[in-house]
Motif scaffolding. Structure first.
Motif, short mmCIF file in Angstrom:
data_model
loop_
_atom_site.label_atom_id
_atom_site.label_comp_id
_atom_site.label_asym_id
_atom_site.label_seq_id
_atom_site.Cartn_x
_atom_site.Cartn_y
_atom_site.Cartn_z
N ASN A 75 0.97 -1.10 -0.11
CA ASN A 75 0.04 0.07 0.13
C ASN A 75 0.65 1.07 -0.29
O ASN A 75 1.63 1.61 0.88
N PRO A 78 -2.93 6.55 -0.05
CA PRO A 78 -4.00 7.32 -0.75
C PRO A 78 -3.35 8.77 -1.32
O PRO A 78 -2.26 9.17 -0.47
N LEU A 116 -0.76 3.89 -5.95
CA LEU A 116 -1.82 3.64 -4.98
C LEU A 116 -1.06 2.28 -4.21
O LEU A 116 -0.99 2.38 -3.22
N HIS A 117 -1.25 1.35 -5.07
CA HIS A 117 -0.85 -0.04 -4.67
C HIS A 117 0.13 -0.54 -5.44
O HIS A 117 0.09 -0.22 -6.82
N GLU A 141 -1.10 0.41 -9.49
CA GLU A 141 -2.32 1.17 -9.48
C GLU A 141 -1.87 2.65 -9.49
O GLU A 141 -0.94 2.91 -8.79
N THR A 243 -11.65 -3.06 -7.95
CA THR A 243 -10.67 -3.37 -7.22
C THR A 243 -11.17 -4.28 -6.01
O THR A 243 -12.27 -3.82 -5.63
N SER A 246 -9.78 -1.60 -0.84
CA SER A 246 -10.11 -0.23 -0.87
C SER A 246 -9.26 0.58 -1.67
O SER A 246 -7.97 0.58 -1.55
N THR A 247 -9.86 1.27 -2.76
CA THR A 247 -8.84 2.22 -3.56
C THR A 247 -9.61 3.29 -3.91
O THR A 247 -10.89 3.15 -4.23
N GLN A 248 -8.93 4.57 -4.29
CA GLN A 248 -9.72 5.81 -4.54
C GLN A 248 -8.91 6.71 -5.77
O GLN A 248 -7.94 6.96 -5.39
N ASP A 249 -9.38 6.65 -6.87
CA ASP A 249 -8.59 7.21 -7.83
C ASP A 249 -9.14 8.79 -8.05
O ASP A 249 -9.95 9.02 -7.12
N ASN A 255 -13.06 2.13 -5.04
CA ASN A 255 -12.86 0.85 -5.55
C ASN A 255 -12.96 0.61 -7.26
O ASN A 255 -13.36 -0.46 -7.51
N LEU A 257 -10.99 1.87 -10.71
CA LEU A 257 -10.01 2.58 -11.53
C LEU A 257 -10.48 2.88 -12.79
O LEU A 257 -11.12 2.04 -13.61
#
Length: 554
Positions: A75, A78, A116-117, A141, A243, A246-249, A255, A257
């Motif tokens: 990770n 963010p 991000l990851h 990501e 994803t 938990s991810t935020q572009d 979640n 992309l």
């Protein structure tokens, strides 16, 4: 320049979802596993189908598929928080690491360059077109897609390479090792992989192109057009993907992309380098201003990736202690840190004898016991762990002996060379002095003190002294002969029994009468045994012993 020249890329169109059609990973431009079979695998779980990938929804590594060596999820934080792993100006791929690379925190890294990851996976396929090859996969990501994605992926041998800073510039730890691999690629805002070049670190004086490995191609590096003979290809997402964590572009919902915010690559290191593929211990994904080797490096995400197992060895001498004249063996157990094959040899050495328990300094060339040492035996091939047992060692003197054992792998895929140390626990053999017959006598009393009558009484007496650890005695004293009549009190065989403590004596006696003629004899035979602390039975020193006397009547 300190790196090799770029490898030209692929020409032939061929629809693939894995590098070289290996069939072990879904290089399909998304993160979740689609196949319902264990292989091919993918980075994350598929909540719709229930299939399980490499990592859970929190990034924890799950059970690896058959042949899997290692997998790690990183990770990088963010976009909204300070990133402690970004490069300082001046960090270049063409420079060595600890002398030239530095990191610094950043609160405003360019959105398209913010990782991000990142994740990695290494596997040796057990079947298929790349069976037995070392294949490495990487994925990452990014926060935004407003610009082409320029990236690099270092596969490093030095596992200590690292850097993190909460304030100011900090130098990286670790160094480059000859054979480190760098993948440099670019993918468009539409998600198409446009370039993909590989470089090999060969030192600071000259470079050798990977092209000598007969990697030939010219064109796109996308897995959808890579030929089946290719040893590297990559994919980016050409549309919205979800994803499993938990991810935020920048522009999508949670979640999710957007196009060209995800990238993954597969590299067949064995296909590129043959059996000389390096042992990777670290990966670093970076973003950069261009695919050039001298491009400014921006953000990075680092993590562990062990493609070669680390070996440990444990040993156990058995039995110990033993009485003088006994034998012992040493058994070594070799365990690898990843699901790999133990294969090679184990070399055993014995040192001594010593008057006290050996220490780390006891094992020297002058104390090596020859010709037993060195004693080399095969171990494996087989899955970890594997065991190997030395030849049987019979000491020629009492005292303490130290064993050592060294695992010599057939190759780096079988682990590293590793040894036990002098004086290690379970590696000391104690050889004890054994019980010994120290006295054996008889008294002969003729009838009426006249030996010519050819009859009388004989009393046999013997003593056993215990020089070593406590033992239990067994065996017999048997009286027989050619005399006409021999009769002993309680029978002609006296059974030996009882415990004999260290340093103590045991005395046995048997009284017999006899009669006979001249030339006949009476004999006594001692067969004395003892059982040691390992429940092993041995012969008492001086046994068997026979005493014969001949009757004389004139």
């Amino acid at each position: 320049m300190t790196l090799a020249i770029a490898v030209p890329l692929f020409t032939k169109a061929f629809a693939l979802t894995d590098v070289g059609n290996a069939g072990v990973f879904e290089l399909d431009g998304n993160i979740v596993k689609g196949a319902t079979t264990p292989l091919p695998t993918d980075w994350g779980n598929n909540s719709t189908s229930g299939t399980t990938g490499l990592f859970s929804s929190t990034g924890a590594t799950q059970a690896l598929p058959a042949g899997g060596l290692d997998a790690h999820w990183v990770n990088d934080g963010p976009h909204s928080v300070s990133d402690t792993t970004t490069f300082t100006t001046g960090s270049k791929d063409t420079l060595d690491i600890n002398a030239n690379w530095a990191c610094t925190p950043s609160n405003n890294i360019t959105p398209k360059d913010d990782i991000l990851h990142a994740y990695s996976f290494a596997i040796i396929p057990q079947s298929g077109s790349r069976a037995g090859h070392l294949v490495v996969y990487g994925g990452f990501e990014r926060f935004a897609n407003n610009g082409a994605g320029d990236l690099g992926l270092w596969l490093l041998q030095d596992g200590s390479v690292s850097c993190s800073s909460t304030k100011g510039a900090v130098s990286f730890t670790g160094v480059h090792v000859v054979g480190d691999i760098l993948v440099v690629g670019e993918f468009s805002t539409g998600g198409s992989v446009t370039t993909l070049n590989l470089f090999e670190w060969v030192g600071i004086t000259k470079a050798t192109p990977l092209g000598v490995m007969n990697i030939t191609a010219t064109g796109g590096a996308d897995c959808t057009v890579a030929p089946v003979t290719a040893n590297v290809c990559a994919r980016s997402n050409t549309g919205l993907i979800s994803t499993p964590w938990s991810t935020q572009d920048k522009t999508s919902g949670p979640n999710t992309l957007a196009t060209a915010e995800f990238f993954e690559v597969g590299i067949d290191l064995t296909g590129l380098l043959g059996q000389n593929a390096p042992c990777i211990n670290r990966f670093i994904f970076d973003t950069r201003t261009s695919p050039s080797l001298t491009a400014t490096l921006m953000d990075y995400a680092e993590g562990a990736l062990a493609t070669c197992p680390t070996a440990t060895i444990s040993t156990n001498v058995s039995p110990s202690p033993i009485p003088f004249g006994g034998s012992a063996t040493d058994t070594a157990t070799v365990t690898l840190t990843t699901a790999s094959t133990v294969n090679g040899t184990v070399t055993f050495n014995v040192y001594g004898p010593f008057s006290s328990p050996p220490t780390s300094a006891s094992c020297t060339s002058s104390s090596l016991v020859t010709p037993f040492s060195p004693n080399t035996v095969s171990i494996g091939p087989g899955p970890s762990p594997q065991m190997a047992t030395s030849g049987s060692f019979t000491p020629s003197a009492t005292g303490y002996y130290a064993w050592t054992a060294t695992y010599n792998p057939s190759g780096p895929r079988n682990g590293n060379t590793v040894s036990t140390s002098c004086g290690d626990a379970n590696e000391t053999l104690l050889v004890l002095s054994i019980p010994k017959i120290t006295a054996f006598d008889f008294t002969n009393t003729p009838t009426n003190d006249d030996p010519t009558l050819g009859s009388g009484t004989v009393v046999y007496t013997f003593k056993i002294h215990n020089y070593g650890a406590p033992v239990t005695l067994s065996g017999s004293l048997a009286v027989s002969g050619t005399a006409n009549s021999i009769a002993c009190t309680g029978g002609n065989i006296l059974a030996l029994s009882g415990s004999l403590p260290a340093g103590m004596d045991a005395t046995f006696s048997l009284t017999c009468t006899y009669s006979g003629t001249s030339g006949q004899n009476v004999q006594a035979i001692i067969n004395a045994m003892f059982t040691d602390v390992n429940s092993i039975t041995h012969t008492v020193s001086g046994s068997p012993t026979t005493y014969i006397f001949t009757i004389q009547t004139s």
